[in-house]
Design an enzyme around this catalytic site. Structure first.
Site, PDB file in Angstrom:
ATOM      1  N   GLY A 280       0.781  -1.577  -0.072  1.00  0.00           N
ATOM      2  CA  GLY A 280      -0.256   0.297  -0.017  1.00  0.00           C
ATOM      3  C   GLY A 280       0.898   1.367  -0.296  1.00  0.00           C
ATOM      4  O   GLY A 280       0.531   2.756  -0.511  1.00  0.00           O
TER       5      GLY A 280
ATOM      6  N   GLU B  46       1.505   1.628  -3.348  1.00  0.00           N
ATOM      7  CA  GLU B  46       0.079   2.518  -4.495  1.00  0.00           C
ATOM      8  C   GLU B  46       0.620   3.829  -4.369  1.00  0.00           C
ATOM      9  O   GLU B  46      -0.235   4.436  -5.348  1.00  0.00           O
ATOM     10  CB  GLU B  46      -1.334   1.525  -3.910  1.00  0.00           C
ATOM     11  CG  GLU B  46      -0.104  -0.091  -4.611  1.00  0.00           C
ATOM     12  CD  GLU B  46      -2.104  -0.831  -3.930  1.00  0.00           C
ATOM     13  OE1 GLU B  46      -2.815  -1.978  -4.649  1.00  0.00           O
ATOM     14  OE2 GLU B  46      -2.287  -0.686  -2.868  1.00  0.00           O
TER      15      GLU B  46
END
Length: 255
Positions: A112, A115
């Protein structure tokens, strides 16, 4: 800016906001509380017209080492769904912002964390940075747009390599692949990314906002002629603005 945050810090200097992840003992791994604070911080920065450029970075030796696995593993189905939906809101709050967001990757940016960097408009990195999407090791796939944004930025073959292997890639490798815009030596990293952000902040914010929108529009599925038509509308509107007329006048009459 809100001083009540526990998991992030926000500093503003000369029109540049820096949002810093602040769980260094956990390599800035993101739990639900931290995610909520990040979203709140991003939305607060986006709403402040005095801020023209925003930077995201991490405290300590990591940018963000993905989700907090202990919390992640213990979620109920309802909590898992809510966490995923909040993740979409986080990434979109960066991507759809009118102002540019720069990921300043100081260390590990995994899962994440990577991301979040991919959702930003540009990535600058310390030479010590390592980035990747290791979800395959948990028999998972990225859940925050990592597959789609990565492919948009580097093409399908290299994206598949990163996704299938789950490996960690150096800043220099990803600079060569076109994901990272600039790489700085560790000892020059802070000065490097702040200088880069300050340089960008001196550009006309209205034009930058439109450039971001048009660049992102290029990735949409609407016909090419409509994209060109929209570009024409924007340049016409900007041409007749006071800012552009003054800049053109000053350029023509400079000594």
């Amino acid at each position: 800016m809100d001083e009540g945050y526990k998991n992030i810090k926000i500093e503003v200097h000369e029109g540049v906001a820096t949002l810093r992840f602040n769980r260094p003992d956990q390599l800035n791994a993101m739990n639900r509380t931290m995610m909520d604070e990040i979203i709140s911080g991003i939305e607060e920065i986006n709403a402040d017209d005095k801020i023209t450029v925003a930077v995201i970075t991490g405290e300590g030796r990591a940018f963000m080492a993905g989700a907090d696995i202990k919390e992640y593993a213990g979620q109920t189905p309802e909590e898992f769904e809510a966490f995923q939906k909040q993740g979409v809101r986080l990434y979109e709050s960066i991507e759809k912002a009118q102002k540019p967001w720069i990921a300043a990757v100081n260390g590990f940016a995994l899962g994440g964390g990577f991301e979040i960097a991919l959702a930003c408009d540009m990535i600058v990195a310390s030479k010590a940075a390592k980035m990747g999407l290791p979800e395959v090791f948990l028999s998972l796939v990225p859940g925050g747009g990592g597959t789609q944004r990565l492919i948009q930025k580097i093409g399908i073959n290299r994206a598949k390599e990163m996704l299938f292997t789950g490996g960690q890639y150096s800043a220099e490798t990803l600079w060569g692949w076109g994901i990272v815009n600039q790489v700085f030596q560790e000892e020059e990293f802070y000065q490097g990314f702040t200088g880069f952000a300050q340089k960008l902040s001196r550009r006309p914010s209205r034009a930058i906002g439109q450039l971001k929108r048009l660049a992102n529009l290029s990735l949409s599925s609407i016909p090419f002629d409509q994209k060109i038509e929209e570009e024409g509308k924007v340049v016409t509107a900007l041409f007749y603005s006071k800012e552009a007329q003054k800049a053109i006048h000053d350029f023509m009459h400079k000594e």
